[in-house]
Design an enzyme around this catalytic site. Sequence first.
Site, mmCIF file in Angstrom:
data_model
loop_
_atom_site.group_PDB
_atom_site.id
_atom_site.type_symbol
_atom_site.label_atom_id
_atom_site.label_comp_id
_atom_site.label_asym_id
_atom_site.label_seq_id
_atom_site.Cartn_x
_atom_site.Cartn_y
_atom_site.Cartn_z
ATOM 1 N N ASP A 76 0.589 -1.016 0.000
ATOM 2 C CA ASP A 76 0.000 0.000 0.000
ATOM 3 C C ASP A 76 0.723 1.248 0.000
ATOM 4 O OD1 ASP A 76 -0.841 -2.066 -0.588
ATOM 5 O OD2 ASP A 76 -2.407 -1.790 0.337
ATOM 6 N N THR A 77 1.176 2.380 0.042
ATOM 7 C CA THR A 77 2.016 3.335 -0.666
ATOM 8 C C THR A 77 1.174 4.500 -1.152
ATOM 9 O OG1 THR A 77 3.383 1.514 -1.387
ATOM 10 C CG2 THR A 77 3.555 3.539 -2.633
#
Length: 571
Positions: free
Chosen positions: A380-381
């Site tokens: 996720d990022t």
Amino acid sequence: MHLRCLLLLAFCCSIQIAFAQPDRVTGRTFATRSEVIAPHGMVCTSVPLVTQIGIEILKAGGSAVDAAIACNAALGLMEPTGSGMGGDIFAIVWDAKTKKLHGLNGSGRAPLGLSYEQMQAELKKLDRKTIPPHGMLPISVPGCVDGWFELHKKFGRLPMKQVLQPAISYATEGFPVSELVAYYIDRSVPILSKQPGAFAETFTINGRAPAKGEIFKNPALAHTLQLLAEKGRDAFYRGEIAEQMDKFFAANGGFLRKVDFEKHTSTWDEPVSVNYRGYDVFELPPNGQGIAALQILNILEGFDLKSLGYNSPQALHLMIEAKKLAFEDRAKFYADPAFAKVPVAELLSKKYAEERRKLIDPKRAAKRYDAGNPALQQGDTIYLTTADKEGNMVSLIQSNYRGMGSGVVVPGLGFGFQDRGELFDMNAGSANVYAPGKRPFQTIIPAFVLKDGKPWLSFGVMGGAMQPQGHVQIICNLIDFGMALQEAGDAARWQHEGSSEPTGERMADGGYVNLERGVPYESARELMNMGHSIRLDLGGYGGYQAIMRDDKQGVYYGASESRKDGQAAGY
């Protein structure tokens, strides 16, 4: 029976999404909205309030880099589920003055005081053979803050105090939590609150996750950002913040020490590219996985995807198999180049792609592939993108790795530490094997495309191993299938999982393919007939932001991920 039920479910879902789709007068039927078009500047992020911060910085005379840093700082506050100064950062910058691309690798290294043998001993205590996702063991030095200051030193225009002020103000006064962020914080609280430090104190309201629309404050983060604004990057890596982190880790069984922060440096790396049907697609070299996207594109260039058609089973099959091939090389070769020889030029050669392409059976999915053998030449990022009125453009990605990271939060600092070290391999002899002072394999990758030597596209698709697959799908949607910028992001995606990994896992059963509901039932059925294992997934297809430059008209086009809370805006 199971397969029939799955196909029926996919078919019903496809019908449901078709009826749910609004009727647009222009563009593709699946598009959620039009592109944003503006002449002076553009900002695309995953949180609308943050996009507005970027626009304000541009209007105040800031550069695209100033806007990117301001947005990243604010996202660490408003989207801590994917970012924060306890993580790493990568960026590709187009400098309009020199007409050149610059690549920043702002990833941190493993603790110098934690040897391979010590890591093995710690894992034995946990009855594990791999590095865990939470706690102290996966924490590497956060590179984000140094990355900000490196970018600012080279391309910044406004003082850093002004750049960080919007995030400081929102952290002090509060902001309404967006829908998707509230959902992911709620999922993280019961898991990560168990870790040492102040996770619950920092990210909850009276022990519970903030709700959608609820005003949330982070005064500790405001204080940390204020120190950076006043005293610079050394406050984090050499000064009082470093000392605070050192004391906490020493007292709580952690392994990072002040010397690890003092020795940290970002690196400026030359972006690498392949030409795909006349477009030069750029990624950063390892320790990241960006060249996997380039390898996939090299393989696909030998097929006429346009004639096969968007979402046709034949096109999807070829793209999935090309991904499998590239990910075998990713598992074997991608690592910190300071510790392992990574044959980047050979992996990206057209000749090598031709050899690998021959391994694809056009009618049958492979259960396994071996990594290639490129001949070594001796020798996720969150994702955001910004562009300013001078023509400078920034492609920036930043992450804690697994959502909110390790769960470890130093009291009083307001941010959590990444768990990027989970991506080391503990198998001796691996290119990506754990070693003190080494950068782990990285998933976060920014991308950039030039056409005839001029900037054409700054984009990214956040989300673990989805990122190279997402990059390829966006490029193919634009170039092969003729989509507009927003359409390219709204189009239904696929994600193959189960490939061999840089952490030691090996594919033996062909893995499986997740399909979004917009992929036609007929295509899903034919993929199954070819031997693909088909599944449905919700929310695992990454997050897209993009800016396209139209030199002829003198405007920017902006697009944002409709699956998330984001916004593209310009002026």
